[in-house]
Scaffold this active site. Structure first.
Site, PDB file in Angstrom:
ATOM      1  N   ASP A 219      31.537  46.045  36.734  1.00  0.00           N
ATOM      2  CA  ASP A 219      31.424  45.292  36.187  1.00  0.00           C
ATOM      3  C   ASP A 219      30.438  44.688  35.238  1.00  0.00           C
ATOM      4  O   ASP A 219      30.014  44.562  34.272  1.00  0.00           O
ATOM      5  CB  ASP A 219      32.834  43.614  36.612  1.00  0.00           C
TER       6      ASP A 219
ATOM      7  N   HIS B 129      39.111  45.235  45.990  1.00  0.00           N
ATOM      8  CA  HIS B 129      39.672  46.419  45.982  1.00  0.00           C
ATOM      9  C   HIS B 129      39.684  47.480  46.728  1.00  0.00           C
ATOM     10  O   HIS B 129      40.426  48.633  46.673  1.00  0.00           O
ATOM     11  CB  HIS B 129      38.111  46.569  44.889  1.00  0.00           C
TER      12      HIS B 129
ATOM     13  N   GLY C 238      39.318  45.604  36.305  1.00  0.00           N
ATOM     14  CA  GLY C 238      39.957  46.611  36.078  1.00  0.00           C
ATOM     15  C   GLY C 238      40.613  45.891  36.803  1.00  0.00           C
ATOM     16  O   GLY C 238      41.629  45.129  36.895  1.00  0.00           O
TER      17      GLY C 238
ATOM     18  N   LYS D 100      33.305  39.511  37.274  1.00  0.00           N
ATOM     19  CA  LYS D 100      32.916  38.909  39.131  1.00  0.00           C
ATOM     20  C   LYS D 100      31.765  39.824  39.484  1.00  0.00           C
ATOM     21  O   LYS D 100      31.652  41.070  38.777  1.00  0.00           O
ATOM     22  CB  LYS D 100      34.278  39.500  39.359  1.00  0.00           C
TER      23      LYS D 100
ATOM     24  N   GLY E  94      45.029  45.944  38.063  1.00  0.00           N
ATOM     25  CA  GLY E  94      45.230  45.881  39.573  1.00  0.00           C
ATOM     26  C   GLY E  94      45.078  44.051  40.039  1.00  0.00           C
ATOM     27  O   GLY E  94      45.632  44.340  41.589  1.00  0.00           O
ATOM     28  N   HIS E  95      44.864  43.932  39.499  1.00  0.00           N
ATOM     29  CA  HIS E  95      44.735  41.780  39.807  1.00  0.00           C
ATOM     30  C   HIS E  95      45.460  41.554  38.946  1.00  0.00           C
ATOM     31  O   HIS E  95      44.720  39.952  39.115  1.00  0.00           O
ATOM     32  CB  HIS E  95      43.104  41.931  40.002  1.00  0.00           C
TER      33      HIS E  95
END
Lengths: 329, 329
Positions: free
Chosen positions: B109, B217, B53, B104, B55-56
């Site tokens: 995922d 998250h 995703g 991950k 945001g990382h």
């Protein structure tokens, strides 16, 4: 206020100790831990020394190393280093070619670096560049005239590369002065910062407000305005910069988006994208880019946009190798 | 919620466009902008593909380049990339030596990368490494078993260097599995995160609380505990790691302090200093160090501590050159 710290009195010393331990290949403490220096000084070059209050990390300690600074002096949070620290750095790094002091235009920094230059001046050749890249010509209660903010990174990179290439003290000093007219920065903040000692936010913004024209010490900016989209914010910022810098279509620009410490990297790239699109529409060329969290104001949520008009000579200096904790290429 | 964005629907695409424009020397968009790839693929090596995703950031796009990944697929915020994106990356980067997918351990995922591997498996040799470095063996509602968190950077660096050195697909896959037993991470958060779509904080902490054992998250951790000094926090984190990892005094450790996005770099170095001192008291050797904001959870204030037990072979892989936007040496 929650911060990773043990005591406010020791947080700067502990953080610097961690920095030196993590980067022992590149840096070492100077005498009495008064400053951080390159592990291996190179004889025959002008020594570059900078510094300022803590709270702006990775600046300046992260810029110590090959191709940038020889030493960085760190004061307490948002507080200038003492003349004593600066003099110790001059003594330890001057290899005979003199020292260039790179100082952000804040009253406390200017005063202490000047005093150090005066006191060490009998034994060392010293020149000073005062960085003034802020678009706000009026300064703030902490400075006379334009403040020195994220553009300081650009000055330290270019002068660092030039010093590495063997430029003399007077040449470096002249380039530094010249750069002051060609680098402009404007910052915007979405939130005040909390200074560890005081446990108070420096200013409080409502949910629909932002502070335009902020510096890097949590001081308020020149206008509190309504929060807007990234496109609108960046357009306002670029307008302020470009009306001052007046680049033409033959100019090569460096575009630098800098996070203030609390801004996610994804938002910095989004802002970069807005700025890049805006500059493309104006027909000016972005020749070099930098995006990241380099010149901070503790955990302030916000960012600054810096534009520099660079000539071929400076593009080469920008591209020259740097081997520091924060900048490496 | 104030974020630098135009619309929630386009923020990932705009941010990635900025990323590619800022780093055009290193990266390019893959077909239909479904992923980001190395600008120049190197024939004759196994292709390394990761993703997750948004945001990382800078993970994973910031790890694309020589010595690390060949491609990174980004989903929406905290949402897995689709099998379609992953298949496109496999097709474009597989030069005949096969593809290693680094995933991950989060259910979404794992599911999507598995589906992609299955669908592309007829035409490509594919192996998958599922990173499980979280100390929390129970996982969370988003994962079965240990989650894959900041240790993913270590896996991608080591496997990236190995792939560059010509290791075959089965060798890379075996090293990846082996590393899962030797890398452990624990995260702590001082504040929940605000997800752009929902405009809600994922959890709310009081002024004297922190969340121990968080993932990336915004999901809550394994315990909400009283806020403490940096020394105490780091000691608790290292205890959890070391009881799991059980290093002895002959082991060479990598110590990695990772910021979650909203934590100033000065606090990361302070935490590093605490961890380094604690490990020194235990008589174990820190052979390599990394401190910075690499594997984030939007603007979460917090950090993670990762410790890896590395053998000589892996120390060399760690030291091998990397030329990516986020890691370069």
């Amino acid at each position: 206020m929650k911060k990773f710290m043990n005591r406010a009195e020791t947080l700067v010393a502990e953080s610097l100790a961690g920095f030196v331990a993590a980067h022992e290949r590149l840096v070492a403490f100077g005498a009495d831990r008064k400053f951080i220096r390159r592990r291996s000084l190179r004889p025959g070059k002008v020594a570059l020394i900078s510094g300022g209050g803590a709270g702006h990390e990775p600046m300046h300690v992260g810029f110590v190393g090959k191709g940038m600074l020889d030493a960085a002096c760190t004061g307490h949070v948002f507080t200038s280093p003492t003349p004593d620290q600066i003099i110790a750095a001059i003594r330890e790094t001057d290899g005979g070619e003199g020292c260039l002091l790179i100082v952000k235009n804040y009253d406390g920094d200017v005063m202490n670096f000047e005093m150090a230059a005066e006191l060490a001046g009998a034994e060392h050749r010293i020149a000073t560049v005062i960085v003034r890249d802020d678009v706000n010509p009026g300064g703030s209660k902490r400075s006379q005239g334009r403040r020195g903010v994220a553009g300081t990174l650009v000055v330290e990179k270019l002068l660092g590369a030039a010093a590495e290439a063997g430029w003399r003290l007077d040449e470096l000093s002249a380039l530094g002065e010249d750069l002051n007219g060609r680098i402009r920065t404007v910052g915007v903040s979405l939130r005040g910062v909390t200074v560890p000692d005081t446990e108070r936010e420096t200013f409080v913004l409502h949910e629909n407000e932002m502070e335009m024209g902020v510096g890097i010490h949590g001081e308020p900016g020149r206008a509190r305005v309504k929060f807007a989209t990234a496109d609108e914010i960046v357009e306002t910022m670029l307008e302020a910069i470009l009306s001052d810098l007046a680049p033409d279509q033959s100019d090569k620009l460096l575009l630098f988006i800098n996070g203030f410490g609390g801004t996610p990297v994804s938002e910095l790239y989004l802002a970069y994208n807005c700025a890049r699109a805006r500059l493309a529409r104006l027909g000016v060329t972005v020749a070099r880019s930098l995006v990241g969290t380099y010149v901070t104001s503790l955990d302030m949520a916000g960012l600054s946009v810096t534009v520099a008009r660079l000539e071929e000579r400076e593009l080469s200096l920008w591209d020259a190798p740097a081997d520091t904790a924060a900048l490496r290429w």
